[in-house]
Design a protein around this motif. Structure first.
Motif, PDB file in Angstrom:
ATOM      1  N   ALA A  90      32.191  21.411  -7.568  1.00  0.00           N
ATOM      2  CA  ALA A  90      33.044  20.214  -7.674  1.00  0.00           C
ATOM      3  C   ALA A  90      33.818  19.976  -6.372  1.00  0.00           C
ATOM      4  N   THR A  91      34.397  21.039  -5.848  1.00  0.00           N
ATOM      5  CA  THR A  91      35.281  20.864  -4.691  1.00  0.00           C
ATOM      6  C   THR A  91      34.496  20.565  -3.411  1.00  0.00           C
ATOM      7  N   CYS A  92      33.356  21.257  -3.242  1.00  0.00           N
ATOM      8  CA  CYS A  92      32.578  21.057  -2.007  1.00  0.00           C
ATOM      9  C   CYS A  92      31.782  19.750  -2.040  1.00  0.00           C
TER      10      CYS A  92
ATOM     11  N   SER B  43      34.769  13.802  -2.379  1.00  0.00           N
ATOM     12  CA  SER B  43      35.795  13.308  -1.453  1.00  0.00           C
ATOM     13  C   SER B  43      37.163  13.235  -2.153  1.00  0.00           C
ATOM     14  N   LEU B  44      37.206  13.504  -3.479  1.00  0.00           N
ATOM     15  CA  LEU B  44      38.506  13.589  -4.161  1.00  0.00           C
ATOM     16  C   LEU B  44      39.212  14.894  -3.797  1.00  0.00           C
ATOM     17  N   SER B  45      38.464  15.876  -3.287  1.00  0.00           N
ATOM     18  CA  SER B  45      39.073  17.157  -2.923  1.00  0.00           C
ATOM     19  C   SER B  45      39.811  17.019  -1.597  1.00  0.00           C
ATOM     20  N   ARG B  46      41.071  17.467  -1.603  1.00  0.00           N
ATOM     21  CA  ARG B  46      41.856  17.421  -0.358  1.00  0.00           C
ATOM     22  C   ARG B  46      41.299  18.414   0.664  1.00  0.00           C
ATOM     23  N   ASN B  47      40.782  19.557   0.188  1.00  0.00           N
ATOM     24  CA  ASN B  47      40.240  20.547   1.121  1.00  0.00           C
ATOM     25  C   ASN B  47      38.965  20.019   1.788  1.00  0.00           C
ATOM     26  N   TYR B  48      38.048  19.474   0.965  1.00  0.00           N
ATOM     27  CA  TYR B  48      36.822  18.888   1.509  1.00  0.00           C
ATOM     28  C   TYR B  48      37.179  17.796   2.526  1.00  0.00           C
TER      29      TYR B  48
ATOM     30  N   LEU C 126      39.785  30.967  -2.966  1.00  0.00           N
ATOM     31  CA  LEU C 126      38.819  31.129  -1.871  1.00  0.00           C
ATOM     32  C   LEU C 126      37.815  29.982  -1.773  1.00  0.00           C
ATOM     33  N   LYS C 127      37.579  29.302  -2.895  1.00  0.00           N
ATOM     34  CA  LYS C 127      36.629  28.180  -2.802  1.00  0.00           C
ATOM     35  C   LYS C 127      37.205  27.074  -1.907  1.00  0.00           C
ATOM     36  N   ASN C 128      38.509  27.053  -1.758  1.00  0.00           N
ATOM     37  CA  ASN C 128      39.103  26.024  -0.895  1.00  0.00           C
ATOM     38  C   ASN C 128      38.729  26.228   0.574  1.00  0.00           C
TER      39      ASN C 128
ATOM     40  N   SER D 266      42.067  27.784 -14.211  1.00  0.00           N
ATOM     41  CA  SER D 266      41.304  27.369 -13.033  1.00  0.00           C
ATOM     42  C   SER D 266      39.887  26.962 -13.432  1.00  0.00           C
ATOM     43  N   GLY D 267      39.366  25.978 -12.736  1.00  0.00           N
ATOM     44  CA  GLY D 267      38.011  25.499 -13.020  1.00  0.00           C
ATOM     45  C   GLY D 267      37.746  24.250 -12.200  1.00  0.00           C
ATOM     46  N   PRO D 268      36.589  23.599 -12.408  1.00  0.00           N
ATOM     47  CA  PRO D 268      36.306  22.352 -11.701  1.00  0.00           C
ATOM     48  C   PRO D 268      37.129  21.230 -12.312  1.00  0.00           C
ATOM     49  N   ASN D 269      38.322  21.027 -11.815  1.00  0.00           N
ATOM     50  CA  ASN D 269      39.293  20.125 -12.465  1.00  0.00           C
ATOM     51  C   ASN D 269      39.939  19.189 -11.455  1.00  0.00           C
ATOM     52  N   LEU D 270      39.134  18.371 -10.790  1.00  0.00           N
ATOM     53  CA  LEU D 270      39.691  17.393  -9.846  1.00  0.00           C
ATOM     54  C   LEU D 270      40.666  16.494 -10.613  1.00  0.00           C
ATOM     55  N   SER D 271      41.889  16.425 -10.152  1.00  0.00           N
ATOM     56  CA  SER D 271      42.958  15.857 -10.981  1.00  0.00           C
ATOM     57  C   SER D 271      42.722  14.392 -11.358  1.00  0.00           C
TER      58      SER D 271
ATOM     59  N   GLY E 120      31.238  26.808 -10.541  1.00  0.00           N
ATOM     60  CA  GLY E 120      31.599  25.478 -11.057  1.00  0.00           C
ATOM     61  C   GLY E 120      32.593  24.770 -10.152  1.00  0.00           C
ATOM     62  N   ASP E 121      33.668  25.447  -9.820  1.00  0.00           N
ATOM     63  CA  ASP E 121      34.688  24.803  -8.988  1.00  0.00           C
ATOM     64  C   ASP E 121      34.213  24.620  -7.558  1.00  0.00           C
ATOM     65  N   LEU E 122      33.355  25.543  -7.098  1.00  0.00           N
ATOM     66  CA  LEU E 122      32.804  25.411  -5.745  1.00  0.00           C
ATOM     67  C   LEU E 122      31.979  24.127  -5.649  1.00  0.00           C
TER      68      LEU E 122
ATOM     69  N   MET F 127      47.978  26.892  -9.815  1.00  0.00           N
ATOM     70  CA  MET F 127      47.909  26.887  -8.347  1.00  0.00           C
ATOM     71  C   MET F 127      46.671  27.637  -7.842  1.00  0.00           C
ATOM     72  N   LYS F 128      46.130  27.143  -6.716  1.00  0.00           N
ATOM     73  CA  LYS F 128      44.926  27.750  -6.148  1.00  0.00           C
ATOM     74  C   LYS F 128      45.189  28.071  -4.686  1.00  0.00           C
ATOM     75  N   GLY F 129      45.818  29.191  -4.455  1.00  0.00           N
ATOM     76  CA  GLY F 129      46.108  29.572  -3.073  1.00  0.00           C
ATOM     77  C   GLY F 129      46.577  31.006  -3.010  1.00  0.00           C
TER      78      GLY F 129
ATOM     79  N   GLY G  92      48.336  14.933  -0.088  1.00  0.00           N
ATOM     80  CA  GLY G  92      48.609  16.141  -0.874  1.00  0.00           C
ATOM     81  C   GLY G  92      48.183  17.381  -0.114  1.00  0.00           C
ATOM     82  N   VAL G  93      48.430  18.508  -0.749  1.00  0.00           N
ATOM     83  CA  VAL G  93      48.266  19.791  -0.078  1.00  0.00           C
ATOM     84  C   VAL G  93      46.788  20.209   0.011  1.00  0.00           C
ATOM     85  N   ALA G  94      46.345  20.678   1.204  1.00  0.00           N
ATOM     86  CA  ALA G  94      45.014  21.299   1.353  1.00  0.00           C
ATOM     87  C   ALA G  94      45.269  22.806   1.388  1.00  0.00           C
TER      88      ALA G  94
HETATM   89  O1  LIG Z   1      40.851  22.519  -7.168  1.00  0.00           O
HETATM   90  C1  LIG Z   1      40.496  21.370  -7.219  1.00  0.00           C
HETATM   91  C2  LIG Z   1      39.422  20.919  -8.132  1.00  0.00           C
HETATM   92  O2  LIG Z   1      39.083  21.899  -9.059  1.00  0.00           O
HETATM   93  C3  LIG Z   1      41.115  20.360  -6.339  1.00  0.00           C
HETATM   94  O3  LIG Z   1      40.696  20.566  -5.055  1.00  0.00           O
HETATM   95  P1  LIG Z   1      41.610  20.121  -3.842  1.00  0.00           P
HETATM   96  O4  LIG Z   1      42.871  20.941  -3.899  1.00  0.00           O
HETATM   97  O5  LIG Z   1      40.777  20.390  -2.633  1.00  0.00           O
HETATM   98  O6  LIG Z   1      41.914  18.657  -4.003  1.00  0.00           O
END
Ligand SMILES: O=C(CO)COP(=O)(O)O
Ligand SMILES: NC(=O)C1=CN([C@@H]2O[C@H](COP(=O)(O)OP(=O)(O)OC[C@H]3O[C@@H](n4cnc5c(N)ncnc54)[C@H](OP(=O)(O)O)[C@@H]3O)[C@@H](O)[C@H]2O)C=CC1
Length: 315
Positions: free
Chosen positions: A231-233, A236-241, A174-176, A119-124, A227-229, A89-91, A262-264
């Protein structure tokens, strides 16, 4: 899927009997894993909590962070006495400002030597497609980190180990918040300079706050940090982005929430970051500006003005 590909027998727990039945009979989960045609045979599903974790050497928790405590309470005293709990989890928990390592260990009454964070750059979607990627496994106990890293190593998924649990948790959470802001600037039509500025200032902010909380600075320069910053920033696969992008395009918080798949996590985590900043006396201009976006409807330009601030300062 990663765990199964690494040679483990995997039992997934789900509260919904229909999901359990679909995984067991069709080897798929159309609601949560729509891009995976067929899950490996080594994965089965179970609706009964006690049966799901009985005999498990490693119990992996991947629940929306704000519901982790509530969900894990039901698992208290069900885990084997020597089982390891792993958080993906990332929150940060709003209201208590607890990191997920604290939530998991306190709720399950677990000795931290039996806990690891991944944790890492791991877009599901990319991991599910078995595209090459890497992650970091952190634990207070080196053997625990190594056991979990071994359990999730495949020919497409590379795990590194670390002892910096706090750093890993702070990076992932925090990268979220930064991804929300970068997404917003992209949605508003701004280009690379603006995105790079927000990303770099976001990294400076999460590093300063993380260090104040006890994290090691090296972690922020690694896979789980920069790394995760990246990938996530940048995806468009990132829910937060995507949530931020929709805000930047003029959608309301309600609309952006409705269309979010899904959850942002960055949305509830933003307030927790501001609260942690106040507690540790660390300036959090980006998280504070994002909290004004989320609580008061501040525009993208207003968010950037707040980030600029009125003074000339050292970088
Ligand atoms: O943490 C993630 C990639 O490493 C996934 O990011 P989102 O939760 O924004 O989809
Ligand atoms: N997706 C990704 O790329 C990555 C996600 N993560 C992190 O993993 C965590 C989970 O994310 P992800 O799976 O993608 O998010 P989803 O939004 O896809 O799923 C959230 C999960 O939490 C469950 N949940 C919500 N409330 C409760 C509750 N009260 N009790 C039990 N379960 C609950 C949901 O159940 P239900 O299905 O019933 O709604 C769902 O399974 C997040 O912290 C995220 O940051 C980390 C790395 C990458």
């Amino acid at each position: 899927q990663v765990l199964a590909d690494a040679g483990n027998q995997v039992v997934m727990w789900d509260i919904d009997p229909e999901v359990v039945d679909e995984i067991n009979s069709k080897h798929s989960n159309a609601r949560r894993l729509p891009t995976v045609e067929r899950l490996p045979d080594a994965i089965i599903a179970e609706g009964d909590r006690a049966k799901a974790v009985s005999g498990a050497e490693i119990v992996v928790v991947a629940i929306a962070a704000q519901h982790a405590c509530e969900a894990l309470t039901e698992f208290k005293s069900l885990l084997d006495h020597d089982a390891i709990a792993v958080s993906l989890m990332k929150g940060i928990e709003r209201g208590t400002d607890r990191r997920m390592d604290q939530v998991v260990c306190q709720t399950l009454d677990l000795d931290p030597v039996r806990f690891a964070a991944v944790s890492g750059p791991n877009l599901s979607k990319e991991v599910a497609a078995r595209e090459p990627s890497a992650t970091v496994v952190a634990s207070a106990d080196a053997d625990t980190a190594m056991r979990v890293a071994r359990a999730c190593t495949t020919d497409y998924f590379k795990a590194f180990v670390s002892d910096d649990v706090i750093g890993l948790e702070m990076c992932g959470s925090l990268k979220n918040v930064t991804a929300l802001a970068v997404g917003m600037s992209r949605g508003a039509g701004f280009g690379e300079n603006t995105a790079a500025m927000i990303q770099a200032r976001g990294l400076a902010e999460l590093t300063a706050l993380g260090e104040a909380c006890g994290a090691k600075s090296k972690t922020f320069a690694g896979l789980a940090g920069v790394g995760d910053l990246v990938a996530t920033c940048g995806s468009s696969l990132s829910r937060n982005y995507t949530f931020g992008f929709n805000l930047g395009q003029g959608k309301s918080i309600e609309e952006a929430t409705r269309v979010s798949k899904g959850v942002a996590e960055g949305v509830p985590t933003t307030d927790a970051v501001v609260a942690l900043g106040e507690r540790y006396q660390v300036a959090t201009p980006l998280a504070t500006a994002m909290s004004h976006v989320l609580d008061q409807g501040l525009s993208c330009r207003g968010m950037i003005d707040e980030l600029f601030g009125g003074q000339i300062t050292a970088e």
